[in-house]
Design an enzyme around this catalytic site. Structure first.
Site, PDB file in Angstrom:
ATOM      1  CE  LYS A 212     -37.497 -12.234  25.311  1.00 50.99           C
ATOM      2  NZ  LYS A 212     -36.588 -11.098  25.192  1.00 50.99           N
ATOM      3  CD  GLU A 218     -49.874  -9.002  16.020  1.00 56.46           C
ATOM      4  OE1 GLU A 218     -49.597  -9.456  17.159  1.00 56.46           O
ATOM      5  OE2 GLU A 218     -49.714  -7.818  15.710  1.00 56.46           O
ATOM      6  N   GLY A 272     -35.893 -10.363  21.192  1.00 62.28           N
ATOM      7  CA  GLY A 272     -36.638 -10.961  20.072  1.00 62.28           C
ATOM      8  C   GLY A 272     -35.903 -10.820  18.748  1.00 62.28           C
ATOM      9  NE  ARG A 273     -34.116  -4.682  18.721  1.00 63.16           N
ATOM     10  CZ  ARG A 273     -34.860  -4.454  19.794  1.00 63.16           C
ATOM     11  NH1 ARG A 273     -36.040  -5.045  19.930  1.00 63.16           N
ATOM     12  NH2 ARG A 273     -34.440  -3.634  20.736  1.00 63.16           N
ATOM     13  CD  GLU A 358     -38.734  -4.480  17.693  1.00 65.42           C
ATOM     14  OE1 GLU A 358     -39.905  -4.465  17.273  1.00 65.42           O
ATOM     15  OE2 GLU A 358     -38.181  -5.529  18.069  1.00 65.42           O
ATOM     16  CG  HIS A 389     -34.644  -2.452 -14.051  1.00 68.41           C
ATOM     17  ND1 HIS A 389     -34.387  -1.938 -15.298  1.00 68.41           N
ATOM     18  CD2 HIS A 389     -33.637  -3.315 -13.773  1.00 68.41           C
ATOM     19  CE1 HIS A 389     -33.276  -2.494 -15.772  1.00 68.41           C
ATOM     20  NE2 HIS A 389     -32.801  -3.325 -14.861  1.00 68.41           N
ATOM     21  CE  LYS A 517     -46.216  -5.722  20.851  1.00 67.29           C
ATOM     22  NZ  LYS A 517     -45.251  -6.487  21.611  1.00 67.29           N
TER      23      LYS A 517
HETATM   24  O1  F6P Z   1     -43.749  -5.967  18.837  1.00 67.31           O
HETATM   25  C1  F6P Z   1     -42.394  -6.110  18.881  1.00 67.31           C
HETATM   26  C2  F6P Z   1     -41.963  -7.447  19.427  1.00 67.31           C
HETATM   27  O2  F6P Z   1     -42.008  -7.425  20.803  1.00 67.31           O
HETATM   28  C3  F6P Z   1     -40.596  -7.814  18.895  1.00 67.31           C
HETATM   29  O3  F6P Z   1     -39.581  -7.258  19.618  1.00 67.31           O
HETATM   30  C4  F6P Z   1     -40.642  -9.296  18.890  1.00 67.31           C
HETATM   31  O4  F6P Z   1     -39.670  -9.836  18.059  1.00 67.31           O
HETATM   32  C5  F6P Z   1     -42.047  -9.522  18.380  1.00 67.31           C
HETATM   33  O5  F6P Z   1     -42.813  -8.499  18.991  1.00 67.31           O
HETATM   34  C6  F6P Z   1     -42.624 -10.885  18.665  1.00 67.31           C
HETATM   35  O6  F6P Z   1     -42.675 -11.169  20.031  1.00 67.31           O
HETATM   36  P1  F6P Z   1     -42.871 -12.624  20.573  1.00 67.31           P
HETATM   37  O7  F6P Z   1     -41.720 -13.451  20.111  1.00 67.31           O
HETATM   38  O8  F6P Z   1     -42.905 -12.494  22.059  1.00 67.31           O
HETATM   39  O9  F6P Z   1     -44.165 -13.165  20.036  1.00 67.31           O
END
Ligand code: F6P
Length: 552
Positions: A212, A218, A272-273, A358, A389, A517
């Site tokens: 987003k 990452e 995002g979620r 979240e 199990h 972060k």
């Molecule tokens: O760290 C949480 C977050 O901001 C989430 O809400 C989001 O889904 C994820 O990181 C990834 O963010 P992006 O889509 O901006 O890379």
């Protein structure tokens, strides 16, 4: 929205009293006294059935919980969300993931505006682009730089830009294109990307960089590494055929080197979620085809309409949310276990972890004061029958009472039905066992029948007795299809929304994840020697020093 504390709500106080009575109930007795309990305490919507009869509730409990929902103005907040008010007030954003799945022809689609912009046109425009792009890749018209058809799709993203695509592609495995293999890379741990790159061919692989913000450390690192790997095998000009982006940040996409003509946009009013319905679903549309992706959106839209229109008494997300509130705030259940009895739903608990935790892992109410009650429980789980199990022992006889959501699909997507009979038998047996337990007289009778002597019997009795009265919901669907999966996800989204409304928190920001972060960036530059080590605490200093030594 109410700016009184939840604990001051009249219905909340009545529920506290009512809870004292409820402590004396055993569900076994409730079921014996009420032969029509299933009919009264189950409901259907959008292709799903919710059986909530195996909870420690009576009709009077539901009435009080519904009064609580009304007192907390759940309906007003719901309408504010659907009509595009900026209910995510800490980020000044509307919350309109529901608009992504509203068909253009639906009456309310055309009216929706954000900051004076009619958004339906934007949504339909991106959907058309997704349709034409995914059709070209699936039909073999979009080819790699050496003219070969695409065989592998690698979605690089994390959090909401990963969990939804991975979960849905896995859940709908039976609908996927036979030539296209989906891969998902999220972890910055190089072992993740390394394993995928070892498996794919640069001539036939399409990378989707899904973020987003297009700034997430990452994802950016994985994308850069994938780009370097690709450029070892091909010229820069070939990148456009192998890298596309999904983002709200066109500038950063351009700076990364992806042509914005190959960028599928979405908007800041999609959290995002909640973004699986947006262009973040590109890898899904590639895997299952656009018509199935549309059916997925339609299933969610059917649940949206139900949530908006059904009276609270027969509103599935509302009822599910209220039962959660009852368990969390009155019976003090600290966690909720998700037990999908379908192998293809194995990533569903992880998906719900982000969606729910979240969203509602918050301790500050909308007016800035601290909450006075517990909010989101821990969400966790694994597929049945594997969980049985592993951790079900604790769920049956442990000291904590953990409510469980069983999710079952009546018709399998394979033709070995004897497996499905065993699977469903286990699912239903577990919820029955949690509810009934095994009483001392039943254990005694069993042991006597097995010929146990009195000493043996007395020794074993307390170990083999379990009280039951442990709550669960069962969600059933005929088949796992794009539509029923869409409805299932939307059900949990709206459940999460209703609980956030009752707790009086903003379910749509996530400030808590920001600190880590920021600190990670500082420590990273210390590890790479770019910055003088900051003065951390003794533990962090020592850990950094050890890592520096090992990494050289
Ligand atoms: O760290 C949480 C977050 O901001 C989430 O809400 C989001 O889904 C994820 O990181 C990834 O963010 P992006 O889509 O901006 O890379």
């Amino acid at each position: 929205m109410p700016n009184t504390a939840l604990t001051d709500a009249a219905a909340f106080k009545q529920l506290q009293e009512h809870h004292q009575t409820a402590l004396g109930w055993h569900m076994r007795e409730l079921f014996s006294a009420q032969p029509d309990r299933f009919e009264r305490m189950s409901l259907s919507a959008a292709g799903l059935l919710l059986d909530y009869s195996k909870n420690r509730i009576e009709s009077s409990t539901l009435e009080l919980l519904l009064s609580l929902a009304r007192e907390r103005q759940v309906e007003a907040l719901r309408d504010a969300m659907f009509t595009g008010e900026k209910i995510n007030f800490t980020e000044h954003r509307a919350v309109l993931h529901t608009a992504l799945r509203t068909p253009a022809a639906q009456a309310d689609a055309a009216a929706l505006q954000v900051d004076g912009q009619h958004i339906a046109e934007d949504v339909q425009g991106v959907l058309s682009r997704i349709q034409s792009f995914t059709t070209r890749v699936r039909d073999g018209q979009w080819r790699g730089h050496t003219g070969k058809e695409i065989t592998d799709i690698v979605n690089i993203g994390i959090g909401g830009s990963h969990l939804g695509p991975q979960m849905v592609c896995t859940a709908l495995h039976n609908f996927t294109h036979p030539r296209l293999q989906s891969h998902f890379v999220s972890n910055v741990d190089g072992h993740d990307l390394d394993a995928v790159l070892a498996d794919v061919n640069p001539e036939t692989t399409l990378f989707i960089v899904a973020s987003k913000t297009f700034t997430t450390q990452e994802t950016m690192m994985n994308a850069q590494t994938a780009r370097r790997w690709f450029l070892k095998h091909a010229k820069e000009a070939a990148l456009a055929l192998h890298f596309v982006a999904v983002s709200t940040n066109a500038q950063a996409v351009g700076a990364f080197g992806i042509d914005t003509a190959n960028m599928f946009p979405f908007w800041d009013w999609v959290g995002g979620r909640y973004s699986v319905w947006s262009a973040i679903g590109l890898s899904i549309a590639l895997a299952i085809g656009f018509d199935n992706f549309r059916a997925f959106l339609d299933g969610a839209n059917a649940m949206d309409r139900h949530f908006r229109e059904a009276p609270l008494e027969s509103n599935m997300p509302v009822i599910q949310a209220l039962i959660g509130i009852w368990n969390r705030n009155f019976f003090n259940s600290e966690s909720l276990s998700i037990a999908p009895y379908h192998h293809n739903l194995r990533f569903f608990p992880a998906y719900l972890q982000q969606l729910d935790m979240e969203s509602n892992g918050k301790r500050i109410t909308r007016d800035g004061s601290a909450v006075e009650v517990a909010t989101c429980p821990f969400i966790w789980g694994d597929v049945g029958t594997n969980g049985q199990h592993a951790f079900f022992q604790l769920l049956h006889q442990g000291t904590d009472i953990t409510p469980i959501d069983f999710i079952a699909v009546l018709k399998p997507a394979h033709d070995i039905p004897q497996h499905h009979q065993v699977l469903l038998a286990n699912c239903f047996a577990q919820s029955e066992a949690f509810m009934r337990g095994k009483q001392a007289d039943e254990v005694r009778a069993d042991l006597q029948q097995q010929g146990a002597n009195e000493a043996e019997l007395n020794m074993l009795l307390p170990h083999k007795t379990f009280n039951g009265n442990r709550p669960s919901n069962t969600i059933l669907m005929q088949e796992l299809t794009p539509a029923t999966l869409g409805a299932l996800i939307a059900l949990y989204e709206h459940k999460t929304f209703v609980q956030g409304a009752i707790w009086g928190i903003n379910s749509f920001d996530q400030w808590g994840v920001e600190l880590g972060k920021v600190l990670a960036k500082t420590i990273h530059s210390e590890l790479t020697g770019e910055a003088v080590p900051a003065r951390h605490d003794a533990s962090t200093n020592a850990l950094i020093a050890l890592a520096k030594q090992a990494l050289g």
